[in-house]
Motif scaffolding. Structure first.
Motif, mmCIF file in Angstrom:
data_model
loop_
_atom_site.group_PDB
_atom_site.id
_atom_site.type_symbol
_atom_site.label_atom_id
_atom_site.label_comp_id
_atom_site.label_asym_id
_atom_site.label_seq_id
_atom_site.Cartn_x
_atom_site.Cartn_y
_atom_site.Cartn_z
ATOM 1 N N PRO A 13 -2.460 39.971 63.414
ATOM 2 C CA PRO A 13 -3.484 39.398 64.300
ATOM 3 C C PRO A 13 -4.394 40.438 64.951
ATOM 4 N N ARG A 14 -3.980 41.679 64.945
ATOM 5 C CA ARG A 14 -4.836 42.743 65.477
ATOM 6 C C ARG A 14 -6.104 42.889 64.634
ATOM 7 N N LYS A 17 -7.742 37.564 63.400
ATOM 8 C CA LYS A 17 -7.191 36.736 64.463
ATOM 9 C C LYS A 17 -6.750 35.353 63.998
ATOM 10 N N THR A 18 -7.307 34.881 62.890
ATOM 11 C CA THR A 18 -7.037 33.506 62.478
ATOM 12 C C THR A 18 -5.778 33.363 61.616
ATOM 13 N N TYR A 152 0.704 43.649 68.356
ATOM 14 C CA TYR A 152 0.554 42.206 68.535
ATOM 15 C C TYR A 152 0.308 41.860 69.993
ATOM 16 N N ALA A 155 -3.153 42.631 71.126
ATOM 17 C CA ALA A 155 -4.220 41.846 70.490
ATOM 18 C C ALA A 155 -4.206 40.385 70.905
ATOM 19 N N THR A 156 -3.210 39.964 71.688
ATOM 20 C CA THR A 156 -3.067 38.563 72.064
ATOM 21 C C THR A 156 -2.822 38.433 73.559
ATOM 22 N N GLU A 217 -2.300 33.527 72.083
ATOM 23 C CA GLU A 217 -3.542 33.361 71.345
ATOM 24 C C GLU A 217 -4.292 34.675 71.322
ATOM 25 N N ALA A 218 -5.237 34.807 70.400
ATOM 26 C CA ALA A 218 -5.982 36.049 70.253
ATOM 27 C C ALA A 218 -6.835 36.318 71.476
#
Length: 219
Positions: A13-14, A17-18, A152, A155-156, A217-218
């Protein structure tokens, strides 16, 4: 390597994001999903030899269709393409990160396996053999997981209070599952590894969905 493979999954996800963590968890273990099925059906073979390496009792002498370099590239392309068909957004970027997740499995295995990774089916085999040095192998295993977990988290963001702690819980559960598999006696027959591996990897993907994708979430 087991928990170390989830470092790249958590790092996904870094960069895109999807793509959910559960999908990355499936991707990084996709070669072993296939290996589990191939071993069960007798397409590939493994021997149980206690003391074969300091870390693992498995002699993975025959896995050309799942763990050769050529087939790792093929399976990376296949799963990336599948993701591009089902993704709703960022299809190309998602396909790339899923494909890289699949291929990361081979790269990390290269570090720890003895020379049992063929370059192509029937070709020469490679492996740096860190499983013969338990402190180094375990440091690498947990180090890769820790880096992925930190990426992670950075990034979230949490959706609620529990989401602040849930990634850490996921990490602890991974370490716990690894500890159980590390100290537990191996199955009585090599063929039993197939279904066990598939169930274990699926359990981890479900935990990733519950503790990561639903809770954060992102940014």
């Amino acid at each position: 390597m087991f928990v170390g493979h989830y470092g790249p999954a958590l790092a996904g996800p870094r960069f895109v994001k999807t793509v959910p963590v559960w999908a990355m968890c499936v991707a990084v273990q996709f070669l072993d999903y296939l290996w589990g099925a191939f071993v069960y059906f007798g397409i590939e073979h493994v021997r149980i030899e206690p003391g074969f390496t300091e870390v693992s009792p498995l002699d993975l002498h025959d896995m050309p269709w799942t763990h050769s370099l050529l087939m790792a590239v093929v399976w990376s392309i296949v799963l990336g393409f599948v993701w591009s068909l089902i993704a709703r957004t960022q299809r190309r970027a998602g396909a790339i990160i899923i494909g890289l997740g699949v291929f990361s499995h081979w790269l990390l295995d290269l570090l720890v396996h003895v020379p049992d990774l063929a370059l192509w089916p029937g070709g020469p085999k490679v492996g740096f053999g860190l499983w013969n040095n338990e402190p180094v192998a375990l440091t690498l295993e947990f180090g890769v997981l820790a880096v992925g977990l930190l990426l992670y988290i950075s990034a979230t963001k949490a959706k609620g209070a529990f989401g602040k702690f849930s990634p850490w819980i996921f990490g602890v559960l991974l370490v716990g599952l690894y500890s159980i598999s590390f100290f537990a006696p191996p199955p009585e027959t090599a063929q039993q590894f197939g279904p066990m591996a598939i169930v274990l990897y699926t359990l981890v993907a479900v935990l990733a969905w519950l503790l990561c994708d639903r809770m954060r979430e992102a940014n």
